[in-house]
Design an enzyme around this catalytic site. Structure first.
Site, PDB file in Angstrom:
ATOM      1  N   TYR A   8       6.608 -12.936   4.022  1.00 17.69           N
ATOM      2  CA  TYR A   8       4.645 -12.276   3.631  1.00 17.69           C
ATOM      3  C   TYR A   8       4.759 -13.287   2.204  1.00 17.69           C
ATOM      4  O   TYR A   8       5.539 -13.983   1.118  1.00 17.69           O
ATOM      5  CB  TYR A   8       4.361 -10.862   2.252  1.00 17.69           C
ATOM      6  CG  TYR A   8       4.093 -10.754   1.923  1.00 17.69           C
ATOM      7  CD1 TYR A   8       2.092 -10.938   2.028  1.00 17.69           C
ATOM      8  CD2 TYR A   8       4.602  -8.883   1.686  1.00 17.69           C
ATOM      9  CE1 TYR A   8       1.683 -10.383   1.058  1.00 17.69           C
ATOM     10  CE2 TYR A   8       2.566  -8.280   0.837  1.00 17.69           C
ATOM     11  CZ  TYR A   8       1.674  -8.755   0.655  1.00 17.69           C
ATOM     12  OH  TYR A   8       0.480  -8.038   0.042  1.00 17.69           O
ATOM     13  N   THR A  34       0.573  -1.129  -0.236  1.00 19.97           N
ATOM     14  CA  THR A  34       0.265   0.380   0.360  1.00 19.97           C
ATOM     15  C   THR A  34       0.444   1.356   0.442  1.00 19.97           C
ATOM     16  O   THR A  34       0.342   2.313  -0.802  1.00 19.97           O
ATOM     17  CB  THR A  34      -0.737  -0.345   1.548  1.00 19.97           C
ATOM     18  OG1 THR A  34      -1.709  -1.305   1.650  1.00 19.97           O
ATOM     19  CG2 THR A  34      -2.091   1.339   0.768  1.00 19.97           C
ATOM     20  N   LYS A  60       2.830 -13.701   7.314  1.00 18.84           N
ATOM     21  CA  LYS A  60       1.553 -12.504   7.016  1.00 18.84           C
ATOM     22  C   LYS A  60       1.361 -13.104   5.229  1.00 18.84           C
ATOM     23  O   LYS A  60       2.368 -13.618   4.146  1.00 18.84           O
ATOM     24  CB  LYS A  60       2.432 -11.137   5.997  1.00 18.84           C
ATOM     25  CG  LYS A  60       1.237 -10.115   5.567  1.00 18.84           C
ATOM     26  CD  LYS A  60       1.934  -8.779   4.552  1.00 18.84           C
ATOM     27  CE  LYS A  60       0.851  -8.885   3.610  1.00 18.84           C
ATOM     28  NZ  LYS A  60       1.080  -7.162   3.590  1.00 18.84           N
TER      29      LYS A  60
END
Length: 305
Positions: free
Chosen positions: A146, A58, A171
């Site tokens: 991730y 993001t 994640k």
């Protein structure tokens, strides 16, 4: 509890929360707007957020230069101070990721998140080697892979953690709750802190399978909404969590449309509608056309900011 586990207990506790992924605001000339960045970080912190991930997706990680990524890390750590844990996103080739992780360590970050390798050819053994090289370079930091790869086996994560005890959380961002449940149990459900990496839309289903934290881009716009969801999930109030889910559904559908083409764009558009930052994003993202901006503004205005 082992000495190693104790050493990373603060990091583990921090991950079991709303893991904010801040945007990177740009100035009119296209550079990072440092002062606006600080204002946005303070706003999220004032809203009650206690863990920040600079250089997340993001934050347009892949559109930032190495120097810009260092700047984002520095600004975030300075603003967080002792108010929040900082989980710095690192990635690209191994030397670049290691340099970023060491930079984060020098500045006082507590953990690093290792982005999913973008190499088109990723073997399971190579995935372990990639993460091991980074984790071994910063043994004092907690490391959070991730994971977006749906075919990676949970056993590979366990193998990585056997070699690198600082791998403490995950994640997980494969959009399949059943797959997540199996992966977590194959890797070791209690061994890691499981963070739902697909944010609020997937948080209820992933929490039911063992997650205790979730990432959020929406938190940039409405911190209270995200915190309301995690409080409901922590208390086992899934009906309450789904009320929040319904509240944010359309916003997140707009972000997820067309293979998440406007994931960051919609967040920045909402912030722009509130007068908080410019709407500009960098290629390969693109601003919303004017015809679609009003819906995002209406959603943002409808939340209790």
């Amino acid at each position: 509890m082992t000495a190693t586990t104790t050493a990373f207990e603060a990091g583990r506790a921090a991950l079991a929360d709303v893991v904010a992924i801040p945007v990177t605001p740009f100035a009119e000339d296209g550079s990072i707007d440092r002062e606006v960045h600080r204002v946005l970080l303070r706003r999220v912190l004032d809203g009650g957020v206690r863990i920040l991930t600079p250089n997340g997706n993001t934050g347009e990680f892949y559109a930032l230069s190495p120097e810009e990524r260092r700047t984002v890390t520095e600004l975030t750590i300075e603003e967080a101070g002792d108010r929040a844990t900082v989980l710095v996103g690192v990635g690209h080739d191994v030397p670049t990721a290691v340099a970023s992780a060491r930079h984060a360590r020098e500045l006082g970050a507590q953990m690093v998140m290792v982005h999913q390798p973008v190499h088109p050819y990723v073997s399971e053994g190579g995935w372990v080697d990639y993460h091991r090289a980074i984790a071994e370079a910063v043994p004092e930091l907690g490391v959070v892979p991730y994971i977006r790869n749906p075919v990676l086996a949970g056993a590979r994560l366990a193998e990585l953690a056997d070699a690198c005890p600082n791998v403490i959380g995950v994640k997980y961002a494969v959009p399949d709750a059943a797959r997540f449940a199996a992966f977590a149990r194959d890797a070791g459900l209690e061994r890691f802190v499981w963070v739902a990496g697909l944010a609020e839309p997937y948080a209820p289903s992933y929490f039911s399978a063992g997650a205790t934290g979730f990432t959020s881009g929406l938190v940039n716009v409405a911190p209270a909404v995200s915190l309301n969801m995690i409080e409901a999930l922590r208390s086992g109030d899934y009906a309450g969590a789904m009320k929040v889910w319904e509240q944010i559904r359309r916003f997140e559908e707009l972000r997820a449309a067309n293979n998440s083409a406007n994931n960051v764009t919609v967040v920045k558009e909402a912030l722009a509608s509130l007068g908080l930052c410019r709407r500009e994003v960098r290629p390969p993202s693109k601003q919303l056309p004017e015809s679609e901006r009003a819906e995002v503004a209406a959603i943002a205005a409808g939340w209790s900011i």
